[in-house]
Design a protein around this motif. Sequence first.
Motif, PDB file in Angstrom:
ATOM      1  N   MET A   1       0.843  -1.172   0.000  1.00 38.21           N
ATOM      2  CA  MET A   1       0.000   0.000   0.000  1.00 38.21           C
ATOM      3  C   MET A   1       0.892   1.240   0.000  1.00 38.21           C
ATOM      4  O   MET A   1       1.818   1.356   0.786  1.00 38.21           O
ATOM      5  CB  MET A   1      -0.880  -0.038   1.251  1.00 38.21           C
ATOM      6  CG  MET A   1      -1.858   1.080   1.298  1.00 38.21           C
ATOM      7  SD  MET A   1      -2.918   0.960   2.724  1.00 38.21           S
ATOM      8  CE  MET A   1      -4.330   0.254   1.958  1.00 38.21           C
ATOM      9  N   ALA A   2       0.631   2.132  -0.902  1.00 29.34           N
ATOM     10  CA  ALA A   2       1.431   3.347  -1.036  1.00 29.34           C
ATOM     11  C   ALA A   2       0.986   4.377   0.001  1.00 29.34           C
ATOM     12  O   ALA A   2      -0.186   4.490   0.324  1.00 29.34           O
ATOM     13  CB  ALA A   2       1.279   3.917  -2.423  1.00 29.34           C
ATOM     14  N   THR A   3       1.950   5.125   0.493  1.00 25.12           N
ATOM     15  CA  THR A   3       1.625   6.183   1.450  1.00 25.12           C
ATOM     16  C   THR A   3       1.620   7.519   0.728  1.00 25.12           C
ATOM     17  O   THR A   3       2.412   7.757  -0.181  1.00 25.12           O
ATOM     18  CB  THR A   3       2.651   6.232   2.592  1.00 25.12           C
ATOM     19  OG1 THR A   3       3.935   6.457   2.034  1.00 25.12           O
ATOM     20  CG2 THR A   3       2.652   4.928   3.366  1.00 25.12           C
ATOM     21  N   ARG A   4       0.728   8.364   1.126  1.00 23.18           N
ATOM     22  CA  ARG A   4       0.634   9.698   0.531  1.00 23.18           C
ATOM     23  C   ARG A   4       1.499  10.674   1.296  1.00 23.18           C
ATOM     24  O   ARG A   4       1.584  10.614   2.520  1.00 23.18           O
ATOM     25  CB  ARG A   4      -0.800  10.220   0.573  1.00 23.18           C
ATOM     26  CG  ARG A   4      -1.689   9.599  -0.409  1.00 23.18           C
ATOM     27  CD  ARG A   4      -2.988  10.343  -0.424  1.00 23.18           C
ATOM     28  NE  ARG A   4      -3.867   9.793  -1.423  1.00 23.18           N
ATOM     29  CZ  ARG A   4      -5.043  10.274  -1.713  1.00 23.18           C
ATOM     30  NH1 ARG A   4      -5.502  11.306  -1.062  1.00 23.18           N
ATOM     31  NH2 ARG A   4      -5.781   9.722  -2.633  1.00 23.18           N
ATOM     32  N   LYS A   5       2.119  11.559   0.565  1.00 21.80           N
ATOM     33  CA  LYS A   5       2.879  12.620   1.205  1.00 21.80           C
ATOM     34  C   LYS A   5       1.907  13.737   1.573  1.00 21.80           C
ATOM     35  O   LYS A   5       1.115  14.174   0.752  1.00 21.80           O
ATOM     36  CB  LYS A   5       3.947  13.171   0.277  1.00 21.80           C
ATOM     37  CG  LYS A   5       5.061  12.211   0.003  1.00 21.80           C
ATOM     38  CD  LYS A   5       6.114  12.862  -0.863  1.00 21.80           C
ATOM     39  CE  LYS A   5       7.229  11.903  -1.165  1.00 21.80           C
ATOM     40  NZ  LYS A   5       8.254  12.511  -2.018  1.00 21.80           N
ATOM     41  N   LYS A   6       1.993  14.170   2.792  1.00 21.36           N
ATOM     42  CA  LYS A   6       1.139  15.276   3.229  1.00 21.36           C
ATOM     43  C   LYS A   6       1.817  16.590   2.883  1.00 21.36           C
ATOM     44  O   LYS A   6       2.996  16.786   3.162  1.00 21.36           O
ATOM     45  CB  LYS A   6       0.891  15.205   4.731  1.00 21.36           C
ATOM     46  CG  LYS A   6       0.022  14.036   5.131  1.00 21.36           C
ATOM     47  CD  LYS A   6      -0.302  14.093   6.598  1.00 21.36           C
ATOM     48  CE  LYS A   6      -1.183  12.927   6.975  1.00 21.36           C
ATOM     49  NZ  LYS A   6      -1.512  12.951   8.388  1.00 21.36           N
TER      50      LYS A   6
END
Length: 58
Positions: A1-6
């Motif tokens: 699962m890819a993480t989003r950059k905030k």
Amino acid sequence: MATRKKTPPKPAACPDCHGNGDTTETVHVGARKGRLTENRQAALCLTCLGTGEAPDGQ
């Protein structure tokens, strides 16, 4: 699962220059009396020092 950059929150705009970084000043003429003219000149915003961002605490 890819993480989003905030993305960091956008800083608030300076209340004096409205985020432009500069203001206009009235031109003074004469050495002693310094009468005001209708002419205007650009000046650096002293509140945010030209960054356009609100200073801390505002």
